[in-house]
Structure formats: C-alpha cells, structure tokens
Scaffold this motif. Sequence first.
Motif, PDB file in Angstrom:
ATOM      1  N   TYR A 161       0.833  -1.216   0.000  1.00 40.79           N
ATOM      2  CA  TYR A 161       0.000   0.000   0.000  1.00 40.79           C
ATOM      3  C   TYR A 161       0.864   1.260   0.000  1.00 40.79           C
ATOM      4  CZ  TYR A 161      -4.177  -2.787   0.713  1.00 40.79           C
ATOM      5  OH  TYR A 161      -5.188  -3.676   0.544  1.00 40.79           O
TER       6      TYR A 161
ATOM      7  N   TYR B 124     -14.551  -1.380  -8.869  1.00 37.70           N
ATOM      8  CA  TYR B 124     -15.024  -0.036  -8.510  1.00 37.70           C
ATOM      9  C   TYR B 124     -16.314   0.294  -9.237  1.00 37.70           C
ATOM     10  CZ  TYR B 124     -10.825   1.241  -5.964  1.00 37.70           C
ATOM     11  OH  TYR B 124      -9.834   1.301  -5.036  1.00 37.70           O
TER      12      TYR B 124
ATOM     13  N   GLY C 258     -10.866   2.274   5.664  1.00 34.38           N
ATOM     14  CA  GLY C 258      -9.955   1.697   4.671  1.00 34.38           C
ATOM     15  C   GLY C 258     -10.164   2.329   3.311  1.00 34.38           C
TER      16      GLY C 258
ATOM     17  N   ASP D 240      -7.786   5.665   6.890  1.00 32.03           N
ATOM     18  CA  ASP D 240      -6.948   4.544   6.438  1.00 32.03           C
ATOM     19  C   ASP D 240      -5.694   4.509   7.308  1.00 32.03           C
ATOM     20  OD1 ASP D 240      -6.928   2.825   3.555  1.00 32.03           O
ATOM     21  OD2 ASP D 240      -5.061   2.852   4.705  1.00 32.03           O
ATOM     22  N   ARG D 241      -5.146   3.299   7.478  1.00 31.55           N
ATOM     23  CA  ARG D 241      -3.948   3.189   8.319  1.00 31.55           C
ATOM     24  C   ARG D 241      -2.658   3.392   7.527  1.00 31.55           C
ATOM     25  NH1 ARG D 241      -4.984  -3.108   9.959  1.00 31.55           N
ATOM     26  NH2 ARG D 241      -4.752  -4.035   7.914  1.00 31.55           N
ATOM     27  N   THR D 242      -2.802   3.644   6.196  1.00 33.24           N
ATOM     28  CA  THR D 242      -1.616   3.920   5.376  1.00 33.24           C
ATOM     29  C   THR D 242      -1.526   5.422   5.164  1.00 33.24           C
ATOM     30  OG1 THR D 242      -1.970   1.828   4.247  1.00 33.24           O
ATOM     31  CG2 THR D 242      -0.477   3.375   3.174  1.00 33.24           C
TER      32      THR D 242
ATOM     33  N   LEU E 143      -8.867   1.767  12.275  1.00 36.92           N
ATOM     34  CA  LEU E 143     -10.223   1.711  12.836  1.00 36.92           C
ATOM     35  C   LEU E 143     -10.180   1.503  14.353  1.00 36.92           C
ATOM     36  CD1 LEU E 143     -13.315   1.526  12.435  1.00 36.92           C
ATOM     37  CD2 LEU E 143     -13.024  -0.938  12.157  1.00 36.92           C
ATOM     38  N   GLU E 144      -9.281   0.608  14.772  1.00 34.77           N
ATOM     39  CA  GLU E 144      -9.232   0.268  16.200  1.00 34.77           C
ATOM     40  C   GLU E 144      -8.740   1.434  17.055  1.00 34.77           C
ATOM     41  OE1 GLU E 144      -8.336  -1.385  13.593  1.00 34.77           O
ATOM     42  OE2 GLU E 144      -6.208  -1.886  13.587  1.00 34.77           O
TER      43      GLU E 144
ATOM     44  N   VAL F  47     -15.284  -1.386   2.451  1.00 30.82           N
ATOM     45  CA  VAL F  47     -15.169  -2.130   1.198  1.00 30.82           C
ATOM     46  C   VAL F  47     -13.814  -2.832   1.189  1.00 30.82           C
ATOM     47  CG1 VAL F  47     -15.250  -2.018  -1.333  1.00 30.82           C
ATOM     48  CG2 VAL F  47     -16.608  -0.410   0.019  1.00 30.82           C
ATOM     49  N   ARG F  48     -13.834  -4.120   1.238  1.00 33.76           N
ATOM     50  CA  ARG F  48     -12.636  -4.967   1.131  1.00 33.76           C
ATOM     51  C   ARG F  48     -11.614  -4.707   2.247  1.00 33.76           C
ATOM     52  NH1 ARG F  48      -9.728  -4.591  -4.084  1.00 33.76           N
ATOM     53  NH2 ARG F  48      -9.976  -2.347  -3.890  1.00 33.76           N
TER      54      ARG F  48
ATOM     55  N   ASN G 115      -8.132  -7.972   8.314  1.00 37.37           N
ATOM     56  CA  ASN G 115      -8.276  -7.801   9.764  1.00 37.37           C
ATOM     57  C   ASN G 115      -8.694  -9.100  10.453  1.00 37.37           C
ATOM     58  OD1 ASN G 115      -8.054  -4.689  10.458  1.00 37.37           O
ATOM     59  ND2 ASN G 115      -9.006  -4.886   8.451  1.00 37.37           N
TER      60      ASN G 115
HETATM   61  C1  LIG Z   1      -8.046  -3.792  -0.207  1.00 42.45           C
HETATM   62  S1  LIG Z   1      -7.824  -2.104   0.217  1.00 42.45           S
HETATM   63  C2  LIG Z   1      -9.423  -1.491  -0.151  1.00 42.45           C
HETATM   64  C3  LIG Z   1      -9.438  -0.015  -0.328  1.00 42.45           C
HETATM   65  C4  LIG Z   1     -10.801   0.549  -0.655  1.00 42.45           C
HETATM   66  N1  LIG Z   1     -11.738   0.327   0.401  1.00 42.45           N
HETATM   67  C5  LIG Z   1     -11.272  -0.076  -1.928  1.00 42.45           C
HETATM   68  O1  LIG Z   1     -12.135  -0.951  -1.928  1.00 42.45           O
HETATM   69  O2  LIG Z   1     -10.692   0.283  -2.938  1.00 42.45           O
HETATM   70  C6  LIG Z   1      -7.821  -2.088   1.983  1.00 42.45           C
HETATM   71  C7  LIG Z   1      -7.492  -0.737   2.577  1.00 42.45           C
HETATM   72  O3  LIG Z   1      -7.961  -0.718   3.907  1.00 42.45           O
HETATM   73  C8  LIG Z   1      -6.941  -0.240   4.761  1.00 42.45           C
HETATM   74  N2  LIG Z   1      -7.193  -0.902   6.057  1.00 42.45           N
HETATM   75  C9  LIG Z   1      -7.275  -2.225   6.298  1.00 42.45           C
HETATM   76  N3  LIG Z   1      -7.573  -2.442   7.565  1.00 42.45           N
HETATM   77  C10 LIG Z   1      -7.697  -1.242   8.174  1.00 42.45           C
HETATM   78  C11 LIG Z   1      -7.995  -0.824   9.497  1.00 42.45           C
HETATM   79  N4  LIG Z   1      -8.209  -1.698  10.476  1.00 42.45           N
HETATM   80  N5  LIG Z   1      -8.045   0.503   9.754  1.00 42.45           N
HETATM   81  C12 LIG Z   1      -7.816   1.404   8.778  1.00 42.45           C
HETATM   82  N6  LIG Z   1      -7.526   1.062   7.509  1.00 42.45           N
HETATM   83  C13 LIG Z   1      -7.466  -0.251   7.200  1.00 42.45           C
HETATM   84  C14 LIG Z   1      -5.632  -0.609   4.082  1.00 42.45           C
HETATM   85  O4  LIG Z   1      -4.585   0.246   4.490  1.00 42.45           O
HETATM   86  C15 LIG Z   1      -6.004  -0.431   2.630  1.00 42.45           C
HETATM   87  O5  LIG Z   1      -5.787   0.885   2.186  1.00 42.45           O
END
Ligand SMILES: C[S@@+](CC[C@H](N)C(=O)[O-])C[C@H]1O[C@@H](n2cnc3c(N)ncnc32)[C@H](O)[C@@H]1O
Length: 386
Positions: free
Chosen positions: A54, A76, A98, A121-123, A149-150, A163-164, A169
């Motif tokens: 990411y 998308y 996310g 987002d965590r990134t 999120l946590e 979404v995804r 997690n």
């Molecule tokens: C597969 S990508 C999906 C991105 C977007 N939701 C989409 O469908 O295009 C997962 C994203 O969720 C973020 N992510 C996953 N778990 C997370 C969490 N617990 N808290 C915040 N962000 C999270 C990741 O950093 C990543 O950018």
Amino acid sequence: MKKQTDIGLQYLQMLGVRPAKSRADAIAKLDALMGKDCAQLSQLWQEKDIERIYALKNETLPLSLHFSGLYDGDLYRKVCNWIAAHRDAFGQEILEVGCDCGVLSCFLGSLFPNAHITAIDRTVKAVENGRALAKQLQVDNVTFFHCALEDLSDLQFDTVLSVRTAHENLTTMDIQPSFALLLKQAILYGNTMYNYAAELARHVRKGGTLVTIEKMGRTPLFLGWLLDLQAQRLTLQRAHYQQLDCTVLGAPLTLQAVSAKKESSQSGDVYDFWCSLYPSQPGQQQWTGWAAETLLQNLVQELDVLEDGFCAYNNDGAICGKYALWTLHGGLVLYYRANAEQTTVGLYGAEMVLPLAEQLQTLRQRAQAQGLILRSLDATAEKQLD
Ligand SMILES: C[S@@+](CC[C@H](N)C(=O)[O-])C[C@H]1O[C@@H](n2cnc3c(N)ncnc32)[C@H](O)[C@@H]1O
C-alpha cells in the motif's frame, strides 16, 4: 424498462483509469509507470507484505489511481453502481473505513453532496493521496484521517462503510479444510473476524447502518461474517443484499454487498437468509458445493442410521475426503461425497441403500489402493456442532 445509467463507468472514465485485461497486461503497464519499483512490488506480493504494497502503490496520486484502476477498475464500477442503487442505505454522517487513495470516498462525496464523509486509512500516503484526489475533483465534503479503525475514538455515524477490509483484519488465516458441518465451519471463520465486526459496529449509531462489501464467495466465510454481524445486533437488510461478480486481471472475483441496521431488538435469523441463497429446484435429487453442505446442515436432525462412512487422510494427516451414507427418519437415503474439489449430496429412495453402499465400498477400496489412511465415521460426533 428504462436502462440504468452506468454511473460507476462514468466515474472511472472521469478518473481516467481502466482495468487491465490480465496480470501480464497490468505488470507491463505498471512497469512503464514504476520502472524498477515494479520489481520491488512483485517481491512484496510474494512476501505478502501488504503494508509496504500500500505504501509503494501510494507513492504518488497518479500511480495509486492507475494501480487501483488496473487491478480494481471493474470492481469499482460495480461497487459504485451498487452504492448509487442503494442510496437509502446511506445517512448524513458517513464513515468510510480503509479508504486507500480515496476513489470511493470521493465518489460518495459527489453522490451525496449534503452528507459529510469521514474517510480513514492506516496507510499515511493513502490518506495524503485521498486529500489530493478530493482537491483535484473539487469534492469538499470528505475529511481524510490517517487512523486505524481500532484507534478511532468513540465517534458514531449514521453509516459505516467498509469495502474490502475484513480480509485484512482476521485474527488468524490458519483454518484447515475440515469437511465439518457448514455451521461449524462458518463459526470457525466467523471467530477470525468477530473482533473486526465488533469494531465496525461500535461506530454505527443506534438506528444507523453498517454497509460491508467484502471479498467473499457464498462460502462459510460469508456465513461466518453474517453471524458476526448478527452477534452485534445488526439486522440484515435483505433488499440491499447483492452478490457483485467482478473481473480482476481477467479472472472472476466475488464480493458480497450487505447492509445491516443497528436496532435495539433482537436481529433476524441470518441462517434463514443464507438458506434463501440456495433455493431447491422441484424434483432435484443432487446438490453440489455449498448448496450440498447447506442441505446436509438442514437435515442433521433427520439423520437416523449411519449405514457406512469414512474419512480419508493423506500421509501428513490432512483430511482429503469424506464419504457417508445415512438413512433419514421417514425412509429416504442421503449420500454424501466430499473431496478437495467438490461436495455432492444426493437424496434417494430407500431402495437405493444397497447399490449406494456398494458404491461407497468401491470408493473405500480405491482410497486404500491410493495409500490414503481411512477412519470410520462416528455417527454421534457427526451430528454435533462442536
Ligand atoms: C483492499 S484495500 C481497499 C481499499 C478501498 N476500500 C477499496 O475498496 O478500494 C484495503 C485498505 O484498507 C486499509 N485498512 C485495512 N484495515 C484497516 C484498518 N483496520 N483501519 C484502517 N484502515 C485499514 C488498508 O490500508 C487499505 O488501504
């Protein structure tokens, strides 16, 4: 009937991105965009180092957008169209968990101009790109936060959208195939996502909605997810459910779009919902895959005598097959065959007991000849859920 506008496709065209036809096509295009970083990316895929993937794909906004478009363009398109067709699932205050580089956040922002979207987002670089994308698209009702999120405070929202993210997690990825009863398998998978479902639900206000669009087939993983939502007193909105069949790098990928409402009363029965996904054809005698497992689950109370049955294991002790012949209360015969590729359940009249018992015996001899280790089934254990 009036043709629905393909708002998802229009949005992608506006972003200037499109899906790749195959993995090779995606890599060739990414190679041109990323140069030597593309080799590093392949290495990270192999190492399954999701966090660094990411970070790398979010190096710049154009790269992140093209990357997302190449891999997830079709996805998308379908997700945006689902959101547009189910606007009633969304309230004024929306949390998107996310958000990555903000593709969906900005879509939400422009679809719901009177709403406010909090996108997390965590990134860190993903969030920076999200802000840049919103600026570029002149979307001013989305606020991006770098936050897991946590770690989000106790804020609650009308709608929480994921979404995804669930598959990133899980508390464990290590569930072995077991050929256990469907509900038992679903509970095992559900346990790995239970905490995450609780985290998502925590941010939904009473009367609000959780929308999850997750990478799952109609498998015990999905049933486990539904059970997790139910455990959070979330009621599934049947009218909002849709399976989204997408194409990613030329291959099929399935998403389950589900919305669930936080109510004070007891939530509805998600297992009934699951069963409604597998309607029986009149006169049907054989079922395959998860429809077969569902039928077996539904008939557990009817199983009477285990006429014969065995499990086959390879030399490492891993289960690779299960075969059983049951008579049911009321006289029918249930014939269950499962291996790594396929499950089949047949329901037959009582006169079929002998020929099917012979067939089972032939399968047993074949498995023995292959050097597999066989164990007889225990009728009582088979009917138990735990
Ligand atoms: C597969 S990508 C999906 C991105 C977007 N939701 C989409 O469908 O295009 C997962 C994203 O969720 C973020 N992510 C996953 N778990 C997370 C969490 N617990 N808290 C915040 N962000 C999270 C990741 O950093 C990543 O950018």
